[in-house]
Design a protein around this motif. Structure first.
Motif, short mmCIF file in Angstrom:
data_model
loop_
_atom_site.label_atom_id
_atom_site.label_comp_id
_atom_site.label_asym_id
_atom_site.label_seq_id
_atom_site.Cartn_x
_atom_site.Cartn_y
_atom_site.Cartn_z
N ALA A 28 33.51 -29.46 -58.07
CA ALA A 28 33.97 -28.66 -57.04
C ALA A 28 35.62 -28.59 -57.14
N ARG A 29 36.27 -27.39 -57.07
CA ARG A 29 37.61 -27.18 -57.22
C ARG A 29 38.45 -26.82 -56.05
N ARG A 30 37.48 -26.43 -54.96
CA ARG A 30 38.08 -26.15 -53.62
C ARG A 30 37.34 -27.05 -52.48
N CYS A 31 38.02 -26.88 -51.38
CA CYS A 31 37.24 -27.35 -50.23
C CYS A 31 36.36 -26.42 -49.60
N VAL A 32 35.54 -26.80 -48.69
CA VAL A 32 34.59 -25.67 -48.30
C VAL A 32 35.17 -24.59 -47.72
N ALA A 33 36.30 -24.68 -46.94
CA ALA A 33 37.08 -23.45 -46.22
C ALA A 33 37.47 -22.67 -47.31
N CYS A 34 38.07 -23.15 -48.45
CA CYS A 34 38.97 -22.29 -49.37
C CYS A 34 37.73 -21.64 -50.33
N GLN A 35 36.58 -22.25 -50.48
CA GLN A 35 35.48 -21.78 -51.33
C GLN A 35 34.71 -20.51 -50.57
N GLU A 36 34.60 -20.75 -49.52
CA GLU A 36 33.90 -19.72 -48.33
C GLU A 36 34.80 -18.40 -48.54
N GLN A 37 36.50 -18.61 -48.47
CA GLN A 37 36.98 -17.51 -48.63
C GLN A 37 37.17 -16.87 -49.97
N ALA A 38 37.06 -17.71 -51.03
CA ALA A 38 36.87 -17.17 -52.40
C ALA A 38 35.64 -16.14 -52.28
#
Length: 135
Positions: free
Chosen positions: A110-120
């Protein structure tokens, strides 16, 4: 966390990533071997009819798709190992906060936290809709 604890955590993460990479590589090797065996069998058999050829083409496409997917996972693991060596593993590439341990256990690359992944992912969905509208 002490330096020794950091080193132990890093080595534990490295082992986990390397084990995962080895498992994915073994899947890739098995898939390639099965593909080669199928191709060899195809050459040795009599002339197939159009249904046989269609089924073989579909099966080959599925195998190639699965192989590409496994190769992407291997590349992502290699990238995670690089980030580990650089001291960036487990840090969100968007916001810079630590990625949760549970997320890293489930998705070690994983390269992003959950919040940033959801946004992406939301941004990707919006972009796909816009592309469809243009077509």
């Amino acid at each position: 966390m002490s330096r020794t604890a950091d080193d132990q955590r890093t080595e534990g993460l490295r082992r986990m990533l390397l084990e995962r990479r080895q498992a994915v590589q073994q899947e890739i090797d098995r898939s390639l071997a099965a593909y080669r065996e199928g191709q060899s069998r195809l050459r040795d058999e009599s002339v197939p009819d159009s249904e046989d050829m269609s089924l073989r083409s579909s099966t080959a496409d599925q195998r190639i798709s699965l192989l590409e997917s496994r190769n992407r996972v291997r590349d992502q693991i290699d990238e995670a190992l690089r980030r580990l060596d650089e001291g960036l593993y487990g840090i969100c590439e968007n916001c810079g906060t630590p990625i949760g341990e549970a997320r890293l256990q489930a998705l070690p690359f994983a390269r992003r936290c959950v919040a940033c992944q959801e946004q992406a992912e939301l941004l990707e969905q919006i972009e796909r809709r816009e592309v469809r509208k243009e077509i």
